[in-house]
Design a protein around this motif. Structure first.
Motif, PDB file in Angstrom:
ATOM      1  N   VAL A  17       7.007   7.564   6.949  1.00 38.89           N
ATOM      2  CA  VAL A  17       6.025   8.149   7.593  1.00 38.89           C
ATOM      3  C   VAL A  17       5.136   7.257   8.616  1.00 38.89           C
ATOM      4  N   GLU A  70       1.090  -1.237   0.097  1.00 41.81           N
ATOM      5  CA  GLU A  70      -0.056   0.034  -0.096  1.00 41.81           C
ATOM      6  C   GLU A  70       0.795   1.044   0.000  1.00 41.81           C
ATOM      7  N   SER A 126       1.238   3.482  -3.055  1.00 42.41           N
ATOM      8  CA  SER A 126       0.308   4.572  -3.402  1.00 42.41           C
ATOM      9  C   SER A 126       0.463   5.810  -2.556  1.00 42.41           C
ATOM     10  N   PRO A 170       1.788   7.860   1.336  1.00 41.64           N
ATOM     11  CA  PRO A 170       1.975   7.670   2.864  1.00 41.64           C
ATOM     12  C   PRO A 170       0.411   7.572   3.335  1.00 41.64           C
ATOM     13  N   ALA A 171      -0.654   8.206   2.828  1.00 36.60           N
ATOM     14  CA  ALA A 171      -2.032   8.094   3.326  1.00 36.60           C
ATOM     15  C   ALA A 171      -2.412   6.610   3.140  1.00 36.60           C
ATOM     16  N   ILE A 177      -0.714   4.682   5.953  1.00 31.94           N
ATOM     17  CA  ILE A 177      -1.198   4.943   7.212  1.00 31.94           C
ATOM     18  C   ILE A 177      -2.572   4.184   7.382  1.00 31.94           C
ATOM     19  N   ILE A 178      -3.654   4.378   6.254  1.00 31.11           N
ATOM     20  CA  ILE A 178      -4.806   3.652   6.503  1.00 31.11           C
ATOM     21  C   ILE A 178      -4.679   1.990   6.605  1.00 31.11           C
TER      22      ILE A 178
END
Lengths: 672, 672
Positions: free
Chosen positions: B625, B341, B344, B346-347, B350-351
């Motif tokens: 991150v 993941e 794609s 850092p977001a 994190i998710i």
């Protein structure tokens, strides 16, 4: 006696007529030029396509559950079907009108702010009135049909909850899959702006606003509204006979009238600030209901106790909304701090956003527990515990008595958002977009407040239903020193975490499907970037639809199967523990996720307003990461918690007779 | 009768002697060249500087609490002081040796893997043996001194909990402030590698490993160890007289012997893989203890029931450790998925990391509830509930019986980590660093397993102490239908969220101080980047120390004051609800935060191993991150939850007599 229920049914009809009146007023407005009509048509068709697909799943689901419910009794089955159909009807009607109001709001924005606000807000009010009108009508009719046997009404509540699951969880996955998909490929990879008609996912994104934020929120509050009244009815009749049922029904009826007055005043308000106009209506509706509560309490019970319980609930609802604004609005220190932390990069943005979300659980929990204490003890819970629990259910009814206008204010937001999108895609003048932007920004605040309200109401409703459950399974006490209660509590507290994980994962899966499709279209459709090739919007709509319904199944099945399975295995007391565990941890996670998400969103907007280097700067890039993480937080997983906790509680309540008779299979084995 | 307690005390002494033996063995090893000694000296001095500062705070704290405890009785005060001093002694001794073992491990790595492993593991074993030795010795002495009045022993548990608060929360803030500060300015801004001696925060970072992961973890498990035994003693004596106390004490004593055997076997193992060598010792210690449990159970009680309760706890501990590895190791799909993941951005990193953390609560909760059910019912809880609760406390003792080797395995990690840092800073040959890297990577896995174990043990210990609390306040039932219980539960469930927010914020504040200081040194010290100017390491150490202790105060005060205040206001039943609410939500948040953090860390390492573009690629930047967000998650906030739930429970238990007499002030007012 029947006269008061006929009166309630009449109020329901009045609400529906008022909704029809607003709908016809909206329909008569000019929908603008052909380009606007074309785009609005896509959005409308997309929304209807989702509903159609959803109904196919629902048909199977309703038939299956209805059959299962025959075990409990045909009356519960009938109630269930009616609850499901009424919730579907409210959602269908609300979406129909919302997808008409959006383009008419954009067009009205040419004539100024007030006209545009009126259309958008009226569009939301249709949803609000449909929710409360159909809710109270259904309950009143069933009460009369079953001659006051209120336990059958739990089926209506289950029907409402089931549809809420599809609408809120499925809708939440839909809207974020489309949003994230549109952003990741459109904004980030292709470098085209938001709401650009060249983006194949742009229509799905706008459909998502309606599916998730209009229909999803409507179904969520329909469930709370119905659930709180059902709980008050079931407890009230046991305790006080018919008077115990008349009071909440009449209160809800008065609330509808209050909401109609509030909506009308908001619509004719001379306020320049849209937020003030909306607040005015809400306060008037709340005030009117409150006064009526005191009159009703004095007339029916001969004292003011019940009115104070109602007032406690009403206050908690308003206060939670207010405090949510403080944590999630760019005007306050929390969001500003996240924006500042974005200067050190995405990691510190994420950490501070999560910290704000976790921190923001403190005050709402204090409000909720104070509401519980006040409404319990004011009704004399110290002497008669069940009477105290009835007080809690009245607080829930009180909080939800203004649901009509609360949903209106909340559903106004996505309509304004859609209007902005249509204005952008139709290349309307800059002044028009300034107006829709202003309306949209107010809508973001009302959405955050609405989420806080939805969580608070879910908490009180679930607790009230929990009290009804205890009554139904004849438990005078649910003992925390019984390890099975602890076991239930642990499992219950874990479920919202699991549900959150599954729904976040679902958004990821659905967004991935969307990303692939958008990339394919950019690659394969000639002239798409130049605006000469036409994107295949309907394919993206179909992907979001399919993914949303597919991804909804596992969490949905969990929410229904786990309570029944746990009850059958470990008995009624363990199931009671599970409900409470799920409610507490679900409420906390919902608050945390909604507020983190809202705060990240507004921290990004705050930076975009020119702070910390403005749009495109280092801090902005970091804030975009937070905003993207916040999307499933605030629009999918967070709100899904409301559904989870209410649905599991109402499932337990409906299946209470079965669990009471057959529950505790494992327990019996262990005791040997 | 006294003979068995003398025997337990003797086992404690044996453990301490064994620790001294290992310590002297380590001291005799060569500490390497002058450069290595210099660096090790800095780390040692930094660790001692933290302890010295901490002791100043502690002195004030201990005097104040001792004075307050005189309200309850001088015996409890004495127990408290002894518990605090013994925990301090264990931490001091463990840190002294750990900061000697690190450099000797680095030097031993010149001669090969096995020799280095032996030193690092022996260093950890000193901490482990000090924890169990001082724990059992203290309890045995107090039991004998107070002539079997076990309620006085709760003071000892409170002393242990208080020190754990300072060591675990303060230590957690210390280590992450230093880590994040060193990384943000050193790695990101100045572009120098990890563990580079030019970085002024590098020593503080290495000190942090000792402060947080050696002393903090040691104090955490000292608290669990003592708490579980105290709970079994207080319940056991009430139920079964002296036999009820003899069984857990002898079991713990046998566990010590088992751990000594396990450690010795691990140290002389011919295994090439360090992980296998450590596992071997753990399994042998567990197996030996289990066999002894059956013998003791048969001898003391005449049946095997108690042994099965112990076995249930032991199994749960091992299983939670194992499952933690699956969620957080790069060998399994969860971490691999997070790495994917990261492609794609850092977001999505994190998710998916948050989703893994939330998802990872499912299986451990099932293990815990199965452990509860088995240990409760096997002891005949269906017929005699208190006996069932005693079974739960025996499960906790069983889980913690092998604490000696668990802490050893866990504390080995930071020693190996330190050794790697020293090797890097002393420019030792590449082969040496390969060995320390391998040891370090095994240490990361054992750290994740240790965290899982610490959470599981905190949960069982807190539940066992909760049962003792209910006994102490003479509650036969804590009724969830009582709204005050619900209020307590809501507040309790909220506190871990609040605690998490405060501790994450604290890391942010402390890291900011560190960032400023490191930037200042880079700017003001001439020749620092060329290696000719010497960084002022001690200033960074002082900043971490000061910040850690300052930031610890608010969460610490909350953990102590809230239970007492809530009990006084709303009474014993509400406080019971609060404990259970805090335990459930605390355990879930702890699992989520620890596992998210561990998974992010290893997703980054997985990418660094060459996957998805390897180090420096886009996915790697995203993974960094996640790793940074995970730092306070897994090393500060997550582990702090263990302390929070145990401390609040033991505070409630110690103050039970006061709350029983004066509690419920608000309740009395409301009832009128």
């Amino acid at each position: 006696m029947e006269i008061t229920f006929l009166l309630s049914a009449l109020c329901g009809v009045v609400a529906i007529v008022f909704a029809l009146y607003l709908a016809s007023m909206i329909s008569r407005q000019d929908a603008g030029n052909d380009r606007m009509k074309e785009i609005a048509g896509y959005i409308h068709d997309g929304a209807m396509a989702f509903l159609k697909a959803e109904y196919q799943y629902l048909a199977v689901f309703i038939v299956a559950v209805t059959a299962i419910l025959f075990v409990i009794g045909w009356q519960t089955s009938i109630s269930f079907v009616l609850g499901a159909l009424f919730s579907i009807a409210a959602g269908y009607f609300g979406m129909q009108v919302a997808t008409k109001a959006n383009v008419r709001t954009a067009n009205a924005a040419k004539s100024g702010m007030k006209q545009a606000l009126k259309i958008a807000f009226s569009g939301g009010a249709v949803m609000g009135m449909a929710v409360v009108g159909l809710g109270i009508l259904g309950l009143a009719l069933l009460y009369l049909a079953f001659d006051g046997k209120v336990t059958y009404l739990t089926g209506f509540s289950l029907g409402a909850s089931s549809i809420a699951l599809f609408a809120r969880v499925g809708g939440g996955i839909y809207t974020k899959a489309a949003d994230v998909g549109a952003d990741l490929v459109g904004k980030v990879e292709a470098g085209i702006p938001e709401d650009d008609p060249r983006n194949p996912a742009v229509i799905a994104d706008n459909v998502g606003d309606n599916v998730g934020d209009v229909a999803g929120m409507g179904a969520d509050l329909f469930e709370s509204y119905v659930g709180s009244i059902v709980s008050a009815l079931t407890l009230g009749v046991v305790l006080l006979g018919k008077n115990g049922a008349i009071f909440p029904m009449l209160l809800a009826s008065v609330g509808i009238i209050g909401a109609i007055i509030g909506i009308t005043i908001s619509n004719s308000s001379k306020e320049d600030n849209p937020q003030s106009a909306l607040n005015l209506g809400t306060y008037i509706a709340g005030g009117a209901t409150l006064i009526a509560a005191f009159v009703l309490s004095a007339t029916i019970f001969g004292d003011m106790k019940a009115a104070f319980a109602v007032a406690a609930g009403l206050m908690v609802g308003i206060l939670i909304g207010k405090i949510t604004e403080i944590y999630t609005s760019g005007d306050y220190k929390y969001v500003k701090n996240i924006a500042e932390e974005s200067l050190s990069g995405p990691a510190t943005n994420i950490i501070s956003g999560l910290a704000v979300g976790m921190y923001s659980t403190l005050v709402p929990v204090i409000f909720i527990v104070v509401g519980i204490i006040v409404s319990y003890f004011i009704m004399g819970g110290a002497q008669n515990p069940t009477m105290g629990l009835y007080g809690i259910s009245l607080a829930a009814v009180g909080m939800l008595s203004t649901t009509g206008i609360t949903v209106a204010v909340d559903a106004y937001g996505p309509i304004a958002d859609n209007a902005g999108g249509i204005a952008e895609m139709s290349h309307l003048p800059k002044e028009v977009r300034q107006i829709t932007d202003k309306l949209d920004s107010v809508g973001n605040t009302t959405a955050a407040i609405g989420k806080g309200f939805a969580i608070g109401s879910a908490a009180l409703t679930a607790l009230a239903l929990f009290a009804s459950y205890a009554e139904a399974v004849k438990l005078g006490a649910i003992n925390l020193l019984n390890p099975l209660t602890l076991v239930g509590l642990f499992v219950g507290a874990m479920l919202p975490f699991l549900f959150g994980a599954l729904t976040m994962k679902s958004v990821g899966n659905a967004a991935n499907d969307m990303v692939k499709e958008v990339r394919r279209q950019f690659k394969e459709i000639p002239g798409i970037m130049e605006g000469t090739g036409k994107p295949e919007y309907e394919k993206c709509v179909a992907i979001s639809t399919k993914a949303a319904l597919r991804e909804m199944i596992l969490p949905g099945v969990l929410a229904i199967v786990v309570p029944v399975a746990l009850g059958l295995l470990l008995g009624t007391e363990a199931l009671g523990g599970m409900i409470v565990g799920a409610v507490t941890s679900g409420v906390l996670l919902a608050i945390m996720m909604s507020n983190s998400g809202g705060a990240w969103d507004n921290a990004k907007k705050y930076i975009e307003s020119g702070e910390h280097g403005g749009k495109g700067g280092y801090a902005h890039k970091a804030a975009v990461v937070g905003d993207t993480v916040g999307d499933p937080f605030k629009d999918t997983s967070g709100p899904s918690m409301n559904i989870l906790i209410k649905l599991m509680t109402v499932v337990s309540l409906v299946f209470a007779p079965v669990i009471l008779e057959y529950g505790g299979i494992l327990l019996d084995l262990l005791a040997k």
